[in-house]
Scaffold this motif. Structure first.
Motif, short mmCIF file in Angstrom:
data_model
loop_
_atom_site.label_atom_id
_atom_site.label_comp_id
_atom_site.label_asym_id
_atom_site.label_seq_id
_atom_site.Cartn_x
_atom_site.Cartn_y
_atom_site.Cartn_z
N LEU A 29 40.66 23.86 42.86
CA LEU A 29 41.51 24.37 41.79
C LEU A 29 41.89 25.80 42.13
O LEU A 29 41.02 26.65 42.34
N LEU A 30 43.18 26.08 42.20
CA LEU A 30 43.68 27.41 42.56
C LEU A 30 44.02 28.18 41.29
O LEU A 30 44.69 27.65 40.40
N THR A 31 43.56 29.43 41.22
CA THR A 31 43.73 30.18 39.97
C THR A 31 44.65 31.39 40.08
O THR A 31 45.31 31.74 39.12
N ARG A 32 44.69 32.07 41.23
CA ARG A 32 45.54 33.25 41.39
C ARG A 32 45.62 33.59 42.87
O ARG A 32 44.84 33.11 43.68
N SER A 33 46.60 34.41 43.23
CA SER A 33 46.75 34.82 44.62
C SER A 33 46.07 36.17 44.86
O SER A 33 45.79 36.92 43.93
N ARG A 34 45.83 36.43 46.13
CA ARG A 34 45.28 37.71 46.58
C ARG A 34 45.94 38.10 47.90
O ARG A 34 46.48 37.26 48.61
N LEU A 35 45.85 39.36 48.19
CA LEU A 35 46.23 39.89 49.49
C LEU A 35 47.66 39.49 49.87
O LEU A 35 47.90 38.88 50.90
N CYS A 36 48.60 39.83 48.98
CA CYS A 36 50.03 39.59 49.24
C CYS A 36 50.33 38.12 49.49
O CYS A 36 51.23 37.78 50.26
N ASP A 49 49.87 53.15 45.44
CA ASP A 49 48.42 53.38 45.47
C ASP A 49 47.68 52.21 44.83
O ASP A 49 46.63 51.78 45.32
N THR A 50 48.23 51.69 43.73
CA THR A 50 47.61 50.56 43.05
C THR A 50 47.60 49.32 43.93
O THR A 50 46.59 48.61 44.03
N LYS A 51 48.73 49.06 44.59
CA LYS A 51 48.82 47.90 45.48
C LYS A 51 47.86 48.04 46.66
O LYS A 51 47.22 47.07 47.08
N LEU A 52 47.77 49.26 47.21
CA LEU A 52 46.87 49.49 48.33
C LEU A 52 45.42 49.27 47.91
O LEU A 52 44.64 48.63 48.63
N ARG A 53 45.07 49.79 46.74
CA ARG A 53 43.70 49.63 46.25
C ARG A 53 43.38 48.16 46.01
O ARG A 53 42.28 47.70 46.34
N GLN A 54 44.34 47.41 45.47
CA GLN A 54 44.10 45.99 45.23
C GLN A 54 43.95 45.23 46.55
O GLN A 54 43.10 44.35 46.67
N ALA A 55 44.77 45.58 47.54
CA ALA A 55 44.65 44.94 48.85
C ALA A 55 43.29 45.23 49.47
O ALA A 55 42.67 44.34 50.07
N HIS A 63 49.82 35.01 38.04
CA HIS A 63 48.48 34.93 37.45
C HIS A 63 47.54 36.01 37.99
O HIS A 63 46.43 36.15 37.48
N ALA A 64 47.98 36.74 39.00
CA ALA A 64 47.12 37.77 39.59
C ALA A 64 47.19 39.05 38.76
O ALA A 64 47.63 40.10 39.22
N ARG A 65 46.74 38.94 37.54
CA ARG A 65 46.75 40.08 36.62
C ARG A 65 45.32 40.43 36.25
O ARG A 65 44.46 39.54 36.14
N PRO A 66 45.05 41.70 36.04
CA PRO A 66 43.67 42.09 35.70
C PRO A 66 43.26 41.56 34.33
O PRO A 66 44.08 41.45 33.42
N ASN A 67 41.99 41.22 34.23
CA ASN A 67 41.38 40.81 32.96
C ASN A 67 42.08 39.61 32.33
O ASN A 67 42.28 39.55 31.12
N ALA A 68 42.46 38.65 33.16
CA ALA A 68 43.12 37.44 32.67
C ALA A 68 42.13 36.28 32.62
O ALA A 68 41.04 36.34 33.18
N ASP A 100 37.78 40.41 38.27
CA ASP A 100 39.20 40.51 37.95
C ASP A 100 39.60 39.61 36.79
O ASP A 100 40.79 39.47 36.49
N TYR A 101 38.62 38.96 36.15
CA TYR A 101 38.90 38.07 35.03
C TYR A 101 38.23 38.59 33.77
O TYR A 101 37.29 39.38 33.83
#
Length: 252
Positions: free
Chosen positions: A128-135, A9-15, A105-110, A248-249
């Motif tokens: 500058l790339l900071t984190r990934s999204r969407l798998c 559910d968490t992964k689906l919500r993030q996607a 790096h794709a962590r909440p509140n980082a 998300d940061y």
């Protein structure tokens, strides 16, 4: 079983959140949307799998691949990209080790330092790339491709890869890049100076501890229509409109 369901559910919500962000903005180069100013006759070559079925296509529009990803991922299908653009270029820019670091790096509140720097040796483009999204199909990027001040937004990796064949912006990865200051420092410096500052310059920047939100380009009607269709099929996505990468940061 409950933990497994909760993780899913968490992964689906993030996607869903990532999709909402990606379709709430658009990549601009100069003053125009990327897909509107591509050179005629150019295409992005892709080799990829969807649920194990291999495909090889050439897409004349960046929107075509976005639509395929959108509907594949909203149906919980697995999409694996093997090649983008010229053979081997995708892995030169985005090797597996880099994709793993971006995912870490794709962590909440980082508020980690940026992970990688892409630049055009023959021009002024910097990312500058900071984190990934969407798998791993998208990344958060601070870049200077637009007119005016830099932009911080999630971008499809396919759009980044398509800049070379479609506009001649041949980005390469800066192997010497090693950031020690957090993303917030780069964002605040971008707002103060109007450009993406190198780390030595950051040390001389008079930071005030406030991270302003850089203006986001608005999505086109074509991009919005793709997202609206996804919202009709999945109303939960509709509620996520208006979210930006900043949420998300932790910049406090």
């Amino acid at each position: 079983m409950q933990n497994h369901s909760s993780d899913d559910d968490t992964k689906l919500r993030q996607a869903q959140t990532d999709l909402a962000m990606l379709f709430s903005t658009d990549l601009h180069v100069g003053a125009e949307r990327f897909y509107k100013i591509k050179r005629k006759g150019t295409a992005l070559n892709l080799r990829y799998e969807i649920d194990g079925e291999l495909h090889q296509r050439s897409y004349l529009s960046a929107l075509s691949w976005r639509a395929i990803l959108l509907f594949a991922l909203t149906e919980s299908k697995t999409v694996i990209v093997h090649e983008m653009d010229e053979p081997g270029r995708y892995r030169r820019l985005f090797p597996t080790t880099l994709l793993r670091r971006l995912q870490w790096h794709a962590r909440p509140n980082a508020n980690f330092p940026p992970v990688a720097r892409l630049y055009d040796p023959n021009g002024s483009a910097v990312m500058l790339l900071t984190r990934s999204r969407l798998c791993g199909h998208a990344v958060d990027v601070l870049h200077n491709l637009t007119d005016g001040e830099p932009v911080f937004q999630p971008l499809w990796i396919s759009d980044i890869m398509a800049l070379r064949p479609m506009l001649g912006i041949n980005l390469v990865r800066d192997d010497a890049f090693s950031a020690t200051m957090p993303v917030s420092a780069y964002l605040e410096a971008a707002a103060i100076t109007g450009r993406i500052a190198a780390e030595p310059e950051l040390c001389e920047t008079p930071f005030g501890g406030n991270v302003p939100r850089l203006e986001l380009p608005r999505p086109s009607a074509a991009v919005r229509s793709l997202f609206d269709q996804a919202c009709r099929e999945n109303p939960a996505v509709q509620d996520l409109q208006g979210r930006t990468a900043y949420g998300d940061y932790d910049f406090d």
